[in-house]
Design a protein around this motif. Structure first.
Motif, mmCIF file in Angstrom:
data_model
loop_
_atom_site.group_PDB
_atom_site.id
_atom_site.type_symbol
_atom_site.label_atom_id
_atom_site.label_comp_id
_atom_site.label_asym_id
_atom_site.label_seq_id
_atom_site.Cartn_x
_atom_site.Cartn_y
_atom_site.Cartn_z
ATOM 1 N N PRO A 63 -31.776 33.216 -20.445
ATOM 2 C CA PRO A 63 -33.488 33.274 -20.967
ATOM 3 C C PRO A 63 -34.172 32.321 -20.715
ATOM 4 N N GLN A 64 -34.105 30.916 -19.806
ATOM 5 C CA GLN A 64 -34.864 30.648 -19.688
ATOM 6 C C GLN A 64 -36.008 31.184 -17.637
ATOM 7 N N ILE A 65 -35.163 31.804 -17.401
ATOM 8 C CA ILE A 65 -35.888 33.197 -16.422
ATOM 9 C C ILE A 65 -37.044 33.897 -16.886
ATOM 10 N N ALA A 66 -36.822 34.274 -18.264
ATOM 11 C CA ALA A 66 -36.703 35.782 -18.756
ATOM 12 C C ALA A 66 -38.255 35.082 -19.489
ATOM 13 N N ALA A 67 -37.961 33.909 -19.691
ATOM 14 C CA ALA A 67 -39.536 33.378 -20.455
ATOM 15 C C ALA A 67 -40.756 32.668 -19.437
ATOM 16 N N ALA A 68 -40.096 31.914 -18.523
ATOM 17 C CA ALA A 68 -40.668 31.919 -17.455
ATOM 18 C C ALA A 68 -41.448 32.378 -15.960
ATOM 19 N N ALA A 69 -41.039 34.092 -16.145
ATOM 20 C CA ALA A 69 -41.085 35.198 -16.553
ATOM 21 C C ALA A 69 -42.628 35.427 -16.307
ATOM 22 N N GLN A 70 -42.135 35.878 -18.007
ATOM 23 C CA GLN A 70 -43.463 35.675 -19.405
ATOM 24 C C GLN A 70 -44.999 34.927 -18.840
ATOM 25 N N GLU A 71 -44.044 33.705 -18.833
ATOM 26 C CA GLU A 71 -45.277 32.724 -18.544
ATOM 27 C C GLU A 71 -46.154 33.270 -17.639
ATOM 28 N N ARG A 72 -45.217 33.347 -16.203
ATOM 29 C CA ARG A 72 -45.598 33.960 -15.300
ATOM 30 C C ARG A 72 -47.370 34.981 -14.948
#
Length: 219
Positions: A84-93
Motif C-alpha cells: 500500500p505504501q508503494i502504491a500510494a507513493a507511485a500515485q503521488e509521484r
C-alpha cells in the motif's frame, strides 16, 4: 559441462533437449522480466479485452489507467510486491501531472467531440486529433516517470510467482482509487487483464512495429 544443444551449463550434455518447455505463464513472465514499463503497457493495453476492462475500471473508480498498467508490470514484469505504501507513493509521484496535464487534455478532447460551436466540424476534428496526440504523449511521459520511480526502490524481486504478485498489485491500486476493496465486477476486470498479461505472445513471421501510443477511448 556445457550442453551440446544450447551451450548452457546442463549436465549431461543435451539434457535440455529432454526437458519439457516452461509453462506458458512462466515463459511469458520470463519475457516480461525487466521490460520497460512503456513497452509492457503498450503491449498489454493492446491485447484483447484489456482496453475495455481498463476503461470500465477508470469510469467506475476514477482510476488512473497508467497506475493500473504500472501495477501489473510491477508484479508481472519486475516480480515485486506492491505494498500500500508503494502504491500510494507511485500515485503521488504522478498525481500533479495527471491532474493538471493529462485530465485537462482529456476533457478538451472529449468536449470537442460535440461542441462548443464551431465544433464539431472538419477543422475542430483536426484540432481534436492534435489534442488526442498531446494527451497520449502526456500519458507516455507519465509511464516513463512511473518506470523511473520503480527503479529507485531498494527492494529486489519477490520469491512469489509473478501472477499472484500482479493480481495483488492491481487489486491494491483499484482499492486505492476507489477508497474500498474491489467489488465483484472490478475483480472480474482485473482477472481479464491478468489473463491477457500472461497469455503467450503470438508469433508472426513479420510482426508489426510496436505502437507508439496507448490507444484511448474516443468518448
Amino acid at each position: 559441462m556445457p550442453c551440446s544443444m544450447c551451450g548452457n551449463g546442463a549436465s549431461p550434455p543435451g539434457l535440455c533437449a529432454t526437458l519439457p518447455p516452461p509453462p506458458q505463464a512462466a515463459a511469458e513472465a520470463m519475457r516480461m522480466n525487466d521490460q520497460p514499463l512503456k513497452a509492457f503497457a503498450l503491449d498489454l493495453y493492446g491485447r484483447a479485452g484489456v482496453a475495455p476492462a481498463c476503461l470500465r475500471l477508470q469510469e467506475k473508480t476514477a482510476l488512473n489507467v497508467n497506475l493500473l498498467l504500472f501495477s501489473a508490470w510491477f508484479g508481472a514484469g519486475l516480480r515485486r510486491e506492491l505494498s500500500p505504501q508503494i502504491a500510494a507513493a507511485a500515485q503521488e509521484r504522478v498525481e500533479a501531472w495527471h491532474r493538471d496535464i493529462v485530465l485537462p487534455l482529456r476533457a478538451v478532447r472529449r468536449r470537442l467531440k460535440t461542441g462548443p460551436s464551431p465544433a464539431p466540424n472538419a477543422a475542430t476534428g483536426a484540432l481534436r486529433g492534435t489534442v488526442q496526440s498531446l494527451e497520449i504523449e502526456a500519458e507516455l511521459l507519465e509511464l516513463e516517470e512511473l518506470d523511473a520511480f520503480a527503479r529507485t526502490l531498494a527492494a529486489g524481486p519477490s520469491p512469489a510467482a509473478p501472477e499472484p504478485l500482479a493480481r495483488a498489485a492491481m487489486l491494491e491500486v483499484v482499492a486505492l482509487a476507489a477508497g474500498r476493496p474491489a467489488d465483484g465486477q472490478e475483480r472480474s476486470d482485473i482477472a481479464l487483464i491478468l489473463s491477457a498479461c500472461f497469455a503467450p505472445q503470438e508469433l508472426s513471421p513479420a510482426p508489426p512495429a510496436a505502437p507508439q501510443s496507448v490507444p484511448r477511448e474516443t468518448l
